[in-house]
Design a protein around this motif. Structure first.
Motif, PDB file in Angstrom:
ATOM      1  N   SER A  23      39.965  42.390  38.353  1.00 40.59           N
ATOM      2  CA  SER A  23      40.863  41.050  38.592  1.00 40.59           C
ATOM      3  C   SER A  23      41.467  41.155  39.108  1.00 40.59           C
ATOM      4  CB  SER A  23      40.936  39.493  38.150  1.00 40.59           C
ATOM      5  OG  SER A  23      41.319  38.626  38.435  1.00 40.59           O
ATOM      6  N   GLU A  24      42.432  40.943  40.520  1.00 38.03           N
ATOM      7  CA  GLU A  24      43.351  40.926  40.557  1.00 38.03           C
ATOM      8  C   GLU A  24      44.494  40.105  41.611  1.00 38.03           C
ATOM      9  OE1 GLU A  24      44.993  45.252  43.696  1.00 38.03           O
ATOM     10  OE2 GLU A  24      42.895  43.843  44.005  1.00 38.03           O
ATOM     11  N   SER A  25      45.976  40.089  40.783  1.00 37.29           N
ATOM     12  CA  SER A  25      46.282  38.817  41.778  1.00 37.29           C
ATOM     13  C   SER A  25      47.170  39.973  42.620  1.00 37.29           C
ATOM     14  CB  SER A  25      47.493  38.876  40.461  1.00 37.29           C
ATOM     15  OG  SER A  25      49.212  38.460  40.839  1.00 37.29           O
ATOM     16  N   ARG A  26      47.411  39.683  43.895  1.00 41.02           N
ATOM     17  CA  ARG A  26      48.107  39.279  45.732  1.00 41.02           C
ATOM     18  C   ARG A  26      48.904  38.561  45.717  1.00 41.02           C
ATOM     19  NH1 ARG A  26      42.729  40.837  48.534  1.00 41.02           N
ATOM     20  NH2 ARG A  26      41.857  43.010  47.307  1.00 41.02           N
ATOM     21  N   ASN A  27      50.774  39.353  45.719  1.00 40.25           N
ATOM     22  CA  ASN A  27      51.299  38.806  46.094  1.00 40.25           C
ATOM     23  C   ASN A  27      51.031  36.820  45.178  1.00 40.25           C
ATOM     24  OD1 ASN A  27      50.002  40.006  48.023  1.00 40.25           O
ATOM     25  ND2 ASN A  27      52.121  40.626  48.308  1.00 40.25           N
ATOM     26  N   LEU A  28      51.235  37.193  44.463  1.00 38.47           N
ATOM     27  CA  LEU A  28      50.986  35.771  43.449  1.00 38.47           C
ATOM     28  C   LEU A  28      52.476  34.569  43.474  1.00 38.47           C
ATOM     29  CD1 LEU A  28      48.700  33.258  42.101  1.00 38.47           C
ATOM     30  CD2 LEU A  28      49.497  34.208  40.000  1.00 38.47           C
ATOM     31  N   GLY A  77      51.754  17.757  40.916  1.00 41.60           N
ATOM     32  CA  GLY A  77      53.377  18.649  40.989  1.00 41.60           C
ATOM     33  C   GLY A  77      53.222  20.644  41.539  1.00 41.60           C
ATOM     34  N   ASN A  78      52.174  20.901  41.412  1.00 43.71           N
ATOM     35  CA  ASN A  78      52.055  22.056  41.020  1.00 43.71           C
ATOM     36  C   ASN A  78      51.393  23.419  42.176  1.00 43.71           C
ATOM     37  OD1 ASN A  78      53.004  22.167  38.677  1.00 43.71           O
ATOM     38  ND2 ASN A  78      51.171  22.087  37.067  1.00 43.71           N
ATOM     39  N   ARG A  79      51.800  24.494  42.148  1.00 44.23           N
ATOM     40  CA  ARG A  79      51.039  25.121  43.713  1.00 44.23           C
ATOM     41  C   ARG A  79      50.927  26.797  43.649  1.00 44.23           C
ATOM     42  NH1 ARG A  79      54.123  26.397  48.876  1.00 44.23           N
ATOM     43  NH2 ARG A  79      55.985  25.303  47.328  1.00 44.23           N
ATOM     44  N   TYR A  80      49.589  27.008  44.488  1.00 42.55           N
ATOM     45  CA  TYR A  80      49.730  28.305  44.580  1.00 42.55           C
ATOM     46  C   TYR A  80      49.730  28.712  45.907  1.00 42.55           C
ATOM     47  CZ  TYR A  80      47.107  26.639  39.517  1.00 42.55           C
ATOM     48  OH  TYR A  80      46.381  26.375  39.116  1.00 42.55           O
ATOM     49  N   GLU A  81      50.951  30.379  45.567  1.00 40.55           N
ATOM     50  CA  GLU A  81      50.290  30.563  46.903  1.00 40.55           C
ATOM     51  C   GLU A  81      50.341  32.142  46.622  1.00 40.55           C
ATOM     52  OE1 GLU A  81      54.360  30.950  49.085  1.00 40.55           O
ATOM     53  OE2 GLU A  81      54.723  28.672  49.303  1.00 40.55           O
ATOM     54  N   GLY A  82      48.971  32.902  47.748  1.00 45.27           N
ATOM     55  CA  GLY A  82      48.625  33.919  47.551  1.00 45.27           C
ATOM     56  C   GLY A  82      47.191  33.711  46.329  1.00 45.27           C
ATOM     57  N   GLN A  83      46.943  35.195  46.165  1.00 45.64           N
ATOM     58  CA  GLN A  83      45.049  34.420  45.649  1.00 45.64           C
ATOM     59  C   GLN A  83      45.363  35.781  44.466  1.00 45.64           C
ATOM     60  OE1 GLN A  83      44.550  37.498  49.226  1.00 45.64           O
ATOM     61  NE2 GLN A  83      43.313  36.742  49.614  1.00 45.64           N
ATOM     62  N   ILE A  84      44.339  35.587  43.605  1.00 46.50           N
ATOM     63  CA  ILE A  84      43.769  36.443  42.509  1.00 46.50           C
ATOM     64  C   ILE A  84      42.539  36.092  42.144  1.00 46.50           C
ATOM     65  CG2 ILE A  84      43.573  35.867  39.738  1.00 46.50           C
ATOM     66  CD1 ILE A  84      45.999  34.316  39.594  1.00 46.50           C
ATOM     67  N   MET A  85      41.940  37.685  43.069  1.00 48.95           N
ATOM     68  CA  MET A  85      40.543  37.819  42.934  1.00 48.95           C
ATOM     69  C   MET A  85      39.865  37.679  42.031  1.00 48.95           C
ATOM     70  SD  MET A  85      40.825  37.426  46.262  1.00 48.95           S
ATOM     71  CE  MET A  85      38.971  38.175  46.887  1.00 48.95           C
ATOM     72  N   LEU A  86      38.559  37.673  41.824  1.00 46.65           N
ATOM     73  CA  LEU A  86      37.710  38.180  40.796  1.00 46.65           C
ATOM     74  C   LEU A  86      36.644  39.163  41.211  1.00 46.65           C
ATOM     75  CD1 LEU A  86      37.109  37.506  37.537  1.00 46.65           C
ATOM     76  CD2 LEU A  86      35.377  35.294  38.161  1.00 46.65           C
ATOM     77  N   TYR A  87      36.201  40.317  40.594  1.00 45.49           N
ATOM     78  CA  TYR A  87      35.089  40.635  41.495  1.00 45.49           C
ATOM     79  C   TYR A  87      34.377  40.899  40.397  1.00 45.49           C
ATOM     80  CZ  TYR A  87      39.535  42.443  43.624  1.00 45.49           C
ATOM     81  OH  TYR A  87      40.702  42.414  45.203  1.00 45.49           O
ATOM     82  N   PRO A  88      32.999  41.478  41.036  1.00 40.77           N
ATOM     83  CA  PRO A  88      32.889  42.085  41.683  1.00 40.77           C
ATOM     84  C   PRO A  88      31.950  41.213  42.795  1.00 40.77           C
ATOM     85  CG  PRO A  88      30.746  42.236  40.666  1.00 40.77           C
ATOM     86  CD  PRO A  88      31.692  41.957  39.647  1.00 40.77           C
ATOM     87  N   ASP A  89      32.277  39.985  43.023  1.00 38.80           N
ATOM     88  CA  ASP A  89      32.165  39.010  43.745  1.00 38.80           C
ATOM     89  C   ASP A  89      33.142  38.729  44.971  1.00 38.80           C
ATOM     90  OD1 ASP A  89      32.921  37.630  41.562  1.00 38.80           O
ATOM     91  OD2 ASP A  89      32.164  36.267  42.104  1.00 38.80           O
TER      92      ASP A  89
END
Lengths: 271, 310
Positions: A23-28, A77-89
């Motif tokens: 997995s990878e968090s990107r600019n979260l 009231g909670n908000r996310y920006e960016g991505q958390i990728m889950l591999y391999p899909d």
């Protein structure tokens, strides 16, 4: 890849086969209402490794972890920006089109305080299977036994699966919660300070369990205890005030961190 | 021990003694206030018991009302009360619990929900006669349900609905967030979480609300009179179970009826003294009905709570 790349791991990691990203968090970025709790966090989570998140209280380590199973969606009231990728899909866990229930079916969580349901030991472990619609008795029985064995609890409870979960000791309850999380074969297991409510002996058994479990599952653990991070993890991330200060192989973080702030925290001069 | 220490200890003891005076004062006031409530109730109950005791016989429970006070009984009244309560439970519990679960677990947290919340709480304070008038217009005239057991049951259901909704919400709120999160973290939907956890764990609290509501409903007179309960009735509604197929009959729902408090009211407004002891005896029976409902609820709550510790 979008935005900045995840921090690369130092040469010390090169020994042995190269780790695979699970997995990878990107600019979260993450916001509780107006308050920004996480700032631009990018880091990888490696498959079948233990990654520890450390940092002083309020640094956002639990908040970061709870992004991985979209726990924040439960509250307004909670908000996310960016991505958390889950591999391999290549699934982006934070994408609006991805149902948080789907995310939670793939990524399990163990909480800070043992939180068994006021039901029998068996029903606690079987709950995840029931949620997935498994009703065949034999299959559920097998899965419950397998999960309890993986959580090193089977020998202690096999004769009394019908007993109320509250009758177990604190350490046993926490292992029961681990079994509950394992019963559904999660891809990643999240631990949110799993030993902070336990005595040293129970803590040691949970740590041993984490070391055993990483052969089967990718683990992300939040801990306020640096020694624990050093003992159980392969990779460590140091966070401060919602920012990721340093991510590296655990030995590197603890022996020669690159960042002055990390060093101050590790050596106890701060925090 | 030096003199200085001895003086200091004496001062501390004097200080404590002075402060403890307020403990005694407040304790006394507390006991007195408690006694006013308890003694008043005891005296009232004993007075009613003494007045009614000569009439408390098996015949009293199994006879219809009569012009002769010595032969009058409360058969139609307690059967009527029981049937009305059954309708009330069947209508109010699913609606109240459903509304409570929805408000806590499903409803978005916005001003609309807040507005509904405040109004539900306020509904609990609306005078019961208002519900009676509403029911007269709605159930009796609009829906054509007549002056029946069904109408009375639904009216009382409306009356206790806010109590059940509020109790359900309180019970749900007392469930720790960790349990709810534990369920969601395993991939459960809202409905799975509600059905497996929220509703079962809040049952003891819901039950308390239901009983408080029913205890109020069983003693209500005004709305029942408004929807047109009879004051003199010498027959029972058709039995729900019958000998011939289809065995179950719902005719009793549309039957005329009376209830315990109306029977009591009817007797107390008679000039003959003998009817007064009938009213007292009926009061004792009504009180026993309420108290046994409470006792049952306490027992069930105790059984359910044994497994839940937080």
């Amino acid at each position: 890849m979008v935005g900045t790349t995840a921090p690369e791991v130092s040469a010390a990691a090169a020994a042995g086969p190269a780790p695979v990203k699970k997995s990878e968090s990107r600019n979260l970025n993450f916001f509780y209402g107006q308050f920004q709790a996480l700032k631009d966090i990018s880091m990888p989570i490696y498959e079948k490794k233990v990654t520890a998140l450390i940092g002083p209280s309020g640094c956002g380590k639990s908040t970061f972890m709870r992004c991985f199973n979209r726990m924040h969606d439960l509250y307004p009231g909670n908000r996310y920006e960016g991505q958390i990728m889950l591999y391999p899909d290549n699934t982006d866990l934070l994408n609006r089109d991805v149902d948080p229930i789907e995310v939670r079916m793939r990524i399990s969580m163990v909480f800070q305080k043992p939180n068994p349901f006021p039901k029998s030991i068996y029903e606690n472990v079987a709950y995840g299977l029931r949620v997935r619609g498994h009703t065949r008795r034999a299959l559920v029985d097998d899965k419950v036994e397998e999960a309890l064995r993986s959580a090193a609890l089977w020998d202690e409870v096999k004769g009394r699966l019908g007993d109320l979960a509250f009758n177990l000791s604190g350490g046993q309850q926490q292992r029961l919660c681990i079994a509950r999380a394992l019963a559904t074969d999660p891809e990643i297991l999240l631990f949110d300070e799993p030993t902070s409510a336990l005595d040293p002996i129970a803590t040691a058994s949970i740590e041993q369990l984490i070391a055993d479990l990483k052969e089967k599952v990718t683990i992300l653990i939040v801990t306020h205890n640096m020694q624990q991070a050093a003992r159980v993890s392969d990779y460590t991330a140091y966070m401060y005030l919602g920012e990721l200060i340093e991510f590296d192989v655990t030995d590197t973080i603890f022996i020669k961190p690159k960042n002055k702030q990390t060093e101050d925290y590790i050596t106890g001069r701060f925090g | 021990m030096s003199d200085a220490t001895a003086v200091k200890v004496r001062e501390i003891r004097a200080l404590i003694a002075r402060h403890k005076r307020w403990d005694i004062v407040f304790g006394t006031i507390g006991v007195l206030s408690l006694m006013i409530g308890v003694l008043t109730f005891t005296v009232l109950f004993l007075d009613m018991l003494i007045d009614g005791a000569p009439r408390l016989t098996w015949d009293f429970l199994t006879s219809f009302p009569s012009r002769k006070p010595g032969q009058a009984g409360i058969l139609s009244a307690w059967v009527g009360s029981t049937m009305v309560m059954i309708v009330t439970i069947c209508a109010a519990v699913p609606l109240g619990v459903g509304a409570g679960v929805y408000l806590e677990e499903y409803a978005p947290k916005n001003w609309m929900t807040d507005l509904i919340e405040i109004n539900v709480t306020n509904l609990a304070g609306v005078p019961s006669i208002v519900y009676g008038l509403l029911a007269l217009g709605l159930f009796v005239y609009q829906f054509g349900l007549g002056q029946s057991v069904l109408t009375a049951g639904l009216t009382l259901a409306l009356l206790i609905l806010p109590v059940i909704i509020v109790a359900t919400r309180e019970a749900i709120r007392s469930i720790p967030a960790a349990i709810r999160e534990g369920s969601y973290a395993l991939g459960a939907t809202k409905w799975q979480t509600a059905a497996y956890h929220i509703i079962p764990y809040s049952l003891p609290g819901i039950l308390t609300g239901v009983i408080i509501g029913l205890a109020r409903a069983i003693g209500e007179t005004a709305p029942i009179i408004t929807v047109g309960a009879l004051t003199f009735i010498a027959f029972l509604p058709p039995a729900p179970l019958q000998a011939e197929p289809p065995f179950i009959s719902f005719e009793w729902l549309l039957s005329g009826f009376t209830v315990m408090p109306i029977q009591m009211f009817n007797w107390t407004s008679r000039p003959e003294a003998a009817f007064q002891s009938n009213a007292a005896a009926a009061g004792v029976v009504l009180l026993v009905m309420t108290l046994s409902m409470n006792a049952l609820a306490i027992y069930i709550r105790y059984r359910l709570r044994k497994n839940i510790k937080w």
